[in-house]
Design a protein around this motif. Structure first.
Motif, mmCIF file in Angstrom:
data_model
loop_
_atom_site.group_PDB
_atom_site.id
_atom_site.type_symbol
_atom_site.label_atom_id
_atom_site.label_comp_id
_atom_site.label_asym_id
_atom_site.label_seq_id
_atom_site.Cartn_x
_atom_site.Cartn_y
_atom_site.Cartn_z
ATOM 1 N N LEU A 1 5.939 -0.928 -11.212
ATOM 2 C CA LEU A 1 5.679 -0.202 -9.967
ATOM 3 C C LEU A 1 6.548 -0.722 -8.838
ATOM 4 C CD1 LEU A 1 1.830 0.375 -9.615
ATOM 5 C CD2 LEU A 1 3.549 1.870 -10.593
ATOM 6 N N SER B 1 9.373 -1.964 -9.077
ATOM 7 C CA SER B 1 10.759 -1.535 -9.281
ATOM 8 C C SER B 1 10.965 -0.082 -8.877
ATOM 9 C CB SER B 1 11.160 -1.737 -10.748
ATOM 10 O OG SER B 1 10.552 -0.758 -11.567
ATOM 11 N N LEU B 2 9.873 0.652 -8.739
ATOM 12 C CA LEU B 2 9.989 2.054 -8.338
ATOM 13 C C LEU B 2 10.050 2.200 -6.823
ATOM 14 C CD1 LEU B 2 7.397 3.742 -10.722
ATOM 15 C CD2 LEU B 2 9.827 3.340 -11.113
ATOM 16 N N GLN B 3 9.831 1.099 -6.148
ATOM 17 C CA GLN B 3 9.819 1.129 -4.693
ATOM 18 C C GLN B 3 11.235 0.896 -4.199
ATOM 19 O OE1 GLN B 3 6.349 -0.416 -2.499
ATOM 20 N NE2 GLN B 3 7.719 -2.078 -1.917
ATOM 21 N N ASP B 4 11.613 1.606 -3.180
ATOM 22 C CA ASP B 4 12.938 1.362 -2.598
ATOM 23 C C ASP B 4 12.882 1.675 -1.109
ATOM 24 O OD1 ASP B 4 14.310 4.417 -4.088
ATOM 25 O OD2 ASP B 4 12.948 4.122 -2.405
ATOM 26 N N SER C 1 11.177 4.846 -0.317
ATOM 27 C CA SER C 1 9.717 4.845 -0.511
ATOM 28 C C SER C 1 9.218 3.412 -0.404
ATOM 29 C CB SER C 1 9.350 5.401 -1.884
ATOM 30 O OG SER C 1 9.661 6.750 -1.981
ATOM 31 N N PHE D 1 5.440 2.535 -1.507
ATOM 32 C CA PHE D 1 4.942 3.137 -2.739
ATOM 33 C C PHE D 1 3.867 2.291 -3.402
ATOM 34 C CE2 PHE D 1 4.706 5.572 -6.472
ATOM 35 C CZ PHE D 1 4.790 4.742 -7.562
ATOM 36 N N GLU E 1 0.647 2.296 -1.503
ATOM 37 C CA GLU E 1 -0.049 3.582 -1.621
ATOM 38 C C GLU E 1 -0.777 3.696 -2.948
ATOM 39 O OE1 GLU E 1 3.003 6.461 0.923
ATOM 40 O OE2 GLU E 1 2.491 6.964 -1.157
ATOM 41 N N VAL E 2 -0.070 3.359 -4.003
ATOM 42 C CA VAL E 2 -0.679 3.486 -5.322
ATOM 43 C C VAL E 2 -1.876 2.553 -5.454
ATOM 44 C CG1 VAL E 2 -0.323 3.267 -7.802
ATOM 45 C CG2 VAL E 2 1.507 4.135 -6.380
ATOM 46 N N SER F 1 -3.694 1.393 -3.113
ATOM 47 C CA SER F 1 -4.771 1.892 -2.270
ATOM 48 C C SER F 1 -5.575 2.980 -2.994
ATOM 49 C CB SER F 1 -4.176 2.422 -0.969
ATOM 50 O OG SER F 1 -5.141 3.083 -0.224
ATOM 51 N N LEU F 2 -4.866 3.869 -3.671
ATOM 52 C CA LEU F 2 -5.550 4.912 -4.441
ATOM 53 C C LEU F 2 -6.338 4.302 -5.579
ATOM 54 C CD1 LEU F 2 -2.739 7.614 -4.682
ATOM 55 C CD2 LEU F 2 -4.790 7.678 -3.271
ATOM 56 N N PHE F 3 -5.761 3.280 -6.173
ATOM 57 C CA PHE F 3 -6.454 2.617 -7.265
ATOM 58 C C PHE F 3 -7.772 2.018 -6.792
ATOM 59 C CE2 PHE F 3 -7.514 0.203 -10.847
ATOM 60 C CZ PHE F 3 -7.711 -1.122 -10.484
ATOM 61 N N ASP G 1 -10.304 4.557 -6.301
ATOM 62 C CA ASP G 1 -10.805 4.924 -7.622
ATOM 63 C C ASP G 1 -11.889 3.942 -8.083
ATOM 64 O OD1 ASP G 1 -8.756 6.135 -10.395
ATOM 65 O OD2 ASP G 1 -9.975 7.186 -8.895
ATOM 66 N N SER H 1 -6.530 3.898 -14.957
ATOM 67 C CA SER H 1 -5.833 3.634 -13.697
ATOM 68 C C SER H 1 -5.503 2.155 -13.532
ATOM 69 C CB SER H 1 -6.580 4.192 -12.490
ATOM 70 O OG SER H 1 -7.939 3.904 -12.532
ATOM 71 N N SER I 1 -2.399 1.637 -15.345
ATOM 72 C CA SER I 1 -1.245 2.241 -14.680
ATOM 73 C C SER I 1 -0.721 1.437 -13.503
ATOM 74 C CB SER I 1 -1.590 3.649 -14.189
ATOM 75 O OG SER I 1 -1.853 4.501 -15.272
#
Lengths: 253, 156
Positions: free
Chosen positions: B32, B34-37, B40, B43, B46-47, B49-51, B54, B87, B90
């Protein structure tokens, strides 16, 4: 932030031309790959959306099979007028969803004359061989084990319709013919992505291939799959155990 | 480089390493990150926080399902556990995910006391993780405010 439990599309600030139901949106750029992602988990939708956007796909994310059918217009006989504008190049769906499972969604898509040629990829957190087999036999293109990683999506991206260019030394090994798909251990995409992410294949428009065409046009991989075993260990540096699925022959003999 | 920034960065590195070493996070969290740049930058936050949203929701569902006087619907509990397992997997929440695996077995065995205990553990665990990650995000903020860059931490 996409907090809508229904359709979690692109964020407003980055809203592309994908409209929900394709009603008011302008046509999608034909060069851009449009993926419909289906997952009842919001966390997973956000992650898959990010993974897909990093690989230069446009994404529409919905939270159920019913919404997916609605979006595609499969449940609406009069939706054919929208089809010219609604290009979906790939459908990626979770398997375990309340109401309609990914498998059931897959079946409905394959029954649809308009969308049966769209590759469907199933995701699941569970490594159940019978489940994988069933999906592949029903025509699923591939089966990804969750949690989905960027390398998985890049692999999908590379055999997707727009990018199939077999003769240009494409970095990825393409899946073998009738035997299961091979993972590509030496492709750049399988290494951890740099901080600035960019797609590892260049986009150019080419006529979309049907799944059958894709499968029959694939080069056989130098790294052969040993046997019909579904489970393969990941060639990547990731320390996680078996997490990938090879694609079984989807009923093509 | 500013000594203060360097110190914060070292603190940050050590903190992240400890989170992995203590099993709070696994390689999916690395993924995750590594998906941030720059495009974003929030990112991961945010993820996560959603987790955690959940977690609140699902733990609440499970508590209600286990609170039934009479027959407990273990399928219902199990369905929520399945979602939480998904989740947590993930986002790389390793301990939470591990607990969910146990929890699932307890549901299948219809082990009421086991389920209740496991739910309590899940509750503690996600809250602990939340606090730890909050500390991590605070450190990131401090580094940035001090004019530094948040280091990429190699966990191998």
């Amino acid at each position: 932030m996409a907090s809508d439990g229904g359709v979690s599309c692109l964020r407003r600030s980055e809203m592309m031309s994908v409209g929900i139901g394709g009603m008011d949106s302008p046509p999608l750029d034909v060069d851009e790959v449009h993926v419909l992602a289906v997952d009842d988990s919001l966390v997973d939708r956000i992650v898959i959306e990010r993974l897909l956007r990093i690989t230069s796909c446009k994404v529409t994310a919905v939270d159920s099979g019913w919404r997916a059918l609605e979006f595609l217009g499969i449940d609406n006989e009069n939706a054919s007028a929208e089809l010219d504008r609604l290009k979906v190049d790939l459908i990626i769906t979770d398997y375990c969803m309340p109401g309609m499972t990914g498998y059931e969604l897959l079946k409905k898509i394959k029954e649809s004359s308009s969308f049966r040629q769209v590759p469907v990829v199933i995701m699941s957190s569970e490594n159940v061989i019978t489940r994988i087999d069933r999906c592949l036999e029903e025509g699923a293109e591939d089966f990804l084990l969750k949690p989905v990683k960027l390398a998985d999506v890049k692999r999908l991206r590379n055999y997707l319709t727009r990018d199939v260019k077999l003769s240009n030394g494409n970095k990825r090994k393409l899946p073998g013919d009738s035997p299961p798909l091979t993972l590509s251990p030496d492709s750049p995409g399988s290494s951890p992505p740099p901080s600035t992410l960019s797609p590892d294949s260049s986009d150019s428009s080419s006529p979309p291939l049907s799944p059958v065409e894709i499968i029959s046009s694939q080069l056989s991989s130098p790294i052969d799959d040993e046997d019909d075993d579904v489970l393969t260990s990941s060639p990547e540096s990731s320390p996680s155990p078996v997490r990938r699925q090879k694609m079984r022959s989807p009923g093509l003999d | 480089m500013d000594a203060h920034v360097a110190q914060l960065q070292m603190q940050y590195r050590n903190y992240i390493l400890s989170l992995y070493q203590q099993g709070f996070l696994d390689d999916q969290f690395t993924e995750l990150k590594s998906l941030q740049d720059d495009g974003s930058p929030d990112f991961v936050a945010e993820v996560l926080s959603l987790f955690f949203d959940d977690c609140v929701k699902l733990v609440g569902n499970m508590a209600r399902a286990l609170d039934q006087t009479g027959t407990v619907d273990f399928c219902q509990v199990g369905a929520n556990v399945h979602q939480l397992k998904g989740s947590s997997s993930s986002v790389g929440a390793k301990r939470v995910k591990g607990l969910c695996i146990n929890f699932k077995e307890l549901c299948e065995a219809k082990n009421y006391e086991g389920c209740v205990r496991c739910l309590q553990q899940v509750d503690i665990e996600y809250k602990t993780l939340k606090a730890k990650l909050q500390d991590m995000f605070n450190l990131e903020k401090q580094i940035v405010q001090a004019g530094g860059i948040v280091p990429q931490v190699d966990i191998n």
